[in-house]
Design an enzyme around this catalytic site. Sequence first.
Site, mmCIF file in Angstrom:
data_model
loop_
_atom_site.group_PDB
_atom_site.id
_atom_site.type_symbol
_atom_site.label_atom_id
_atom_site.label_comp_id
_atom_site.label_asym_id
_atom_site.label_seq_id
_atom_site.Cartn_x
_atom_site.Cartn_y
_atom_site.Cartn_z
ATOM 1 N N GLU A 40 0.761 -1.251 0.104
ATOM 2 C CA GLU A 40 0.014 -0.012 0.026
ATOM 3 C C GLU A 40 0.540 1.161 -0.254
ATOM 4 O O GLU A 40 0.689 1.743 0.058
ATOM 5 C CB GLU A 40 -0.903 -0.154 1.278
ATOM 6 C CG GLU A 40 -2.240 -0.767 1.248
ATOM 7 C CD GLU A 40 -2.623 -0.886 -0.014
ATOM 8 O OE1 GLU A 40 -3.207 0.466 -0.847
ATOM 9 O OE2 GLU A 40 -3.656 -1.994 -0.482
ATOM 10 N N TYR A 72 -7.095 6.500 3.211
ATOM 11 C CA TYR A 72 -7.160 5.902 2.059
ATOM 12 C C TYR A 72 -6.039 4.620 2.675
ATOM 13 O O TYR A 72 -6.547 3.024 2.812
ATOM 14 C CB TYR A 72 -6.535 5.763 0.918
ATOM 15 C CG TYR A 72 -6.264 4.772 -0.411
ATOM 16 C CD1 TYR A 72 -7.848 4.096 -0.605
ATOM 17 C CD2 TYR A 72 -5.155 4.145 -0.380
ATOM 18 C CE1 TYR A 72 -7.893 2.917 -0.921
ATOM 19 C CE2 TYR A 72 -4.968 2.641 -1.152
ATOM 20 C CZ TYR A 72 -6.134 2.382 -1.604
ATOM 21 O OH TYR A 72 -6.303 1.189 -2.696
ATOM 22 N N ASP A 100 -10.142 5.655 -2.679
ATOM 23 C CA ASP A 100 -8.671 6.164 -3.483
ATOM 24 C C ASP A 100 -9.149 7.075 -4.819
ATOM 25 O O ASP A 100 -10.159 7.394 -4.988
ATOM 26 C CB ASP A 100 -7.573 5.303 -3.686
ATOM 27 C CG ASP A 100 -8.055 4.460 -4.707
ATOM 28 O OD1 ASP A 100 -9.641 4.191 -5.251
ATOM 29 O OD2 ASP A 100 -7.319 3.416 -5.024
#
Length: 349
Positions: free
Chosen positions: A33, A115, A133
Site C-alpha cells: 500500500e 485510504y 482512492d
Amino acid sequence: MDFSKKIINWYKKNHRKLPWRETKNPYHILVSEFMLQQTRVSQTIKYYLNFIKKFPSLEKLAQAEEKDVLKKWEGLGYYSRAKYLHSFAKKLKNDKNSFPKKYQELIKYKGIGLYTGAAIASICFHEVIPAIDGNACRVFSRYFGIYNDITSTTTKNMFRIIVSKIIDFKQPGIFNQAIMDLGSILCTPKNPKCLLCPVKDSCFSIKNETVHKLPVKKIKKFIKHRFFYYLFICDRNHNICINKRSTKDIWKGLYDFPLIESKKNLSIHEIKDKIWEKFRVVVSSTLIYKIKHKLTHQILSILFFNCEVLQDFKKNILFNNFFFIPHNKIGEFPFPRPIILFLKHEKMI
C-alpha cells in the site's frame, strides 16, 4: 446489497493476480500500500518483491539502516514513503507494540493516510470501512452521478459516508479491492469498458451518457522550473565526491554530487563563477551529460560536469558535508533517478 454482491462476484472472476494478494500478512500488505501510493501497479510489483526479500518482516525493516531501505526503494520515487515505512517499523519495535489492527490506530502513524489505513484495516482485519482512492472516486462519481470536485476533502468524506451504506459487511476487504480493480480494469479514466461493467444497469452515467464528463477533477498546477548543475569530482585514487541530502527538499535522505542550483539557465562562464562562489575551488569543467527530469510540480533541467580539480579542496571548510567513496562502492548508496541515469551512462553501475 445488490451492488455489493455484483461487484464482489465480478471481482472473484476477474481480479488482478498480484503478489500481495497471496498473503494476509499485515506487514506485506502495508509495504504494498505504501508503494502503490502515486505509483502504477505494473511498476510496483518488482520493487515489492525485492523489498520483501530484503526485509521480510517488520523486525528486519526496523533493524535496517535508512541508507539500505532507500537503496531498495531507489527508482520508485516519492522517497518519503520509504522513510515513513521505516519509521513505522522502528516505532513499533521501540514501543514494543504489535501491529495496529484498527483504522483509527493506523492513521496515527505518519505516511498512513485515510485510504491506506482503511485498505489495511479492511483487507487484513476485516474492519468495515470504505477505502476511498482515485479509482473509487471515479467509480462512485460516475455510478451515483456526483459532480463535486473529487480532489476536495469534503467530496471524499461524502463518498465515505455514501459507500459505508453499501459496503459488504462480511467481506469489506474484498469489496474495497473489487472497487480498486473495477476502476483499474473497466471504469478507467479514458475509454472505459462500460458494456462489461457488472453494475451497468444501475449506473447513473451510463443511463445519462455522462461517463466522459465524470469525475470532476479541478487541479491547479503550479510548475516550478529549477536548474541543477552537478559536479562529478574524483580524486587521484578515483574516489568519488558525494553528499547526503538533508534539507527539506526533494530527495531528502538520498545522495548526490556537489550541486549548484539556479532559478535560470546559466552559461558555462556563469556556472564556473557560481562554483567558485559556493565552493571556493577552481575547476576545469566539461559537460558530460544532461537530462530533463519531471516531478509532480517541478521540472528539473540538469547538467553534469566532469571536474578536474586544480587545487586541493578536501580540507576546504565548504566541503565539510561531502565525503569520498571508492568508485566500486557507488552502487551501495541510494541516488535520485537523474544520478542513476548518469551513472549508467558512465557505466559505473
